[in-house]
Structure formats: structure tokens, C-alpha cells
Design a protein around this motif. Sequence first.
Motif, PDB file in Angstrom:
ATOM      1  N   TYR A 152      41.566  39.343  51.674  1.00  0.00           N
ATOM      2  CA  TYR A 152      40.220  39.387  51.086  1.00  0.00           C
ATOM      3  C   TYR A 152      39.103  39.392  52.131  1.00  0.00           C
ATOM      4  N   ARG A 160      33.270  39.343  44.294  1.00  0.00           N
ATOM      5  CA  ARG A 160      33.771  38.052  43.794  1.00  0.00           C
ATOM      6  C   ARG A 160      33.454  37.886  42.311  1.00  0.00           C
ATOM      7  N   TRP A 214      38.173  35.976  42.941  1.00  0.00           N
ATOM      8  CA  TRP A 214      37.810  37.397  42.953  1.00  0.00           C
ATOM      9  C   TRP A 214      37.958  38.058  41.589  1.00  0.00           C
TER      10      TRP A 214
END
Length: 275
Positions: A152, A160, A214
Motif C-alpha cells: 500500500y 483510503r 483501504w
Amino acid sequence: MSVSPSLLPLSVIVTRLRAAGCVFAEDEAQLLLSAARNSDHLAAMVERRVVGLPLEHVLGWAEFCGLRVAVDPGVFVPRRRTEFLVARAVTLAGPGAVIVDLCCGSGALGAAVVAGLGRAELHASDIDPAAVRCARRNVGAAGGQVHEGDLYEPLPGTLRGRVELLLANVPYVPTEEIELLPAEARVHEARVALDGGVDGLDVLRRVTAAASLWLAPGGHLLFETSERQAPQAVETVARDGLIPRVVTSDELYATVVIGTRPAPGRTVPVPATAS
């Protein structure tokens, strides 16, 4: 431009490929003939295949979900069984979905899902610079962006809580089993794309630990694993706050775990410890 078979007879190519252990020698010979620019190029491709390079690295592309996906030397070759993951992902979202493809390799998964949905906002990431260079061609053609870095870390913060499909074709081969893989994978694909640590789930644990940050509520994480590893994978998904389920394809010998971020306030039952 195809090469006339008279420059190097099909029968000669087939014989050489069979001697090298290629199971589908006739099909491979036809592909090499159709891809060759001239006789020297054909001879070089046949030689590269005979000494063990994956056919996809020799051709420079792989067929995946009906797409011709660019695959550079050293980059993980998308497997046919992973088409099952793509098919499941397409049923879970609609056009315009926000998609992230972690450990993207060539970018085949994300590109194939976008093709299945018609349009989407696609982001992909990989830690291997060679994979990123390759993925930028495939993901770029699908209208997406590729970010170089660890999982990520390189993704835009604006993603997000917005991701509807999180595809994570993480490496899941236990370290001690790497040497048991066919030479085409063991020698010619990046180890970082294969090695999943002691039990094969090290990278997966890092993915699931942050997935809820996320994913959008109701968003889905999808990853492939082995049948043997599935119970531990399910436990990992649940402990990190996602609702897990396992789907399988006997035809493709594929096992896919789907973890769904629950709606706010909903608790996730934790399964018993996997044996």
C-alpha cells in the motif's frame, strides 16, 4: 509479420521443442512461427524456449482472460487458474468501481477486471521495478496507474476507504518449497513474486492487516491461495476484521478467498484456529 515455414520447417521446431520437454510442442511451434519477424528471430526464439525460458517470456506476451498481456523477461507469468479470481471479482462490482491490484506483476489481473467491467478507476502497485515497467504498459492501456513500492505504501492516500475491489495475488509458496517449483518459475520469475515466507502467508498477513483501512464499506479483498493454506488464510482474514468466504474451481484447480469489509457496527465472527 509471420515467417514462411520453409525458413525453418514446422516439423523441425516441433521436434526440438518435444526433445526439450514441451508438452504442447505443436501449439508452441505455431505461436513462435506467427511471432517471428525473420528467420534469425525465429531461430533465436526457438533456442530460448529450448533452453527453458517460459513461452510467454519468449513471445513477450501471455493470453489471459481473452487479453494479450505483455510479459517481460523475469516478470511473473499470469496463470490460467487466476482467471477464476478475475471472474469472481467482476461479479462483485459494477462499471466505475475503484480497483487496486497489489503485487500486480504484469498488471494482468487489474487490466482483466477492468475489461470485464467496461470501465473502472484502476491503481496497481509492485515492489519489483521490472514488474512495474511491464505493468505500466498493460495497466496504462486499461486507463490505470501503476505505483512502485511495497504493497500500500506508494498508493495515493485519497484511495483510503474508497476501494471496492482489492486484488492481491500475493506470493504464497512456502520458502522451503520454492526449489520444488518447475524451472520455468523457479529460474525465470522473480523470487519476490513466489516466496511467501515460512508458511507461505507472510505477505498475505501484511495485506489483510491494512485492508480495512483501504476498502470501502462492503468492499472486497480477493486473493488466491492453495487448498491446504485456505483455513489459515480464512482465519487471518477474519482476525483482521473482514468477513471471509472461500470459493473454488475444480476445473481450474483454483482456491480464492474473499474478505468483505462489513458495514459499520457489524462484528466479524472469528473462526476456530486452523490446524
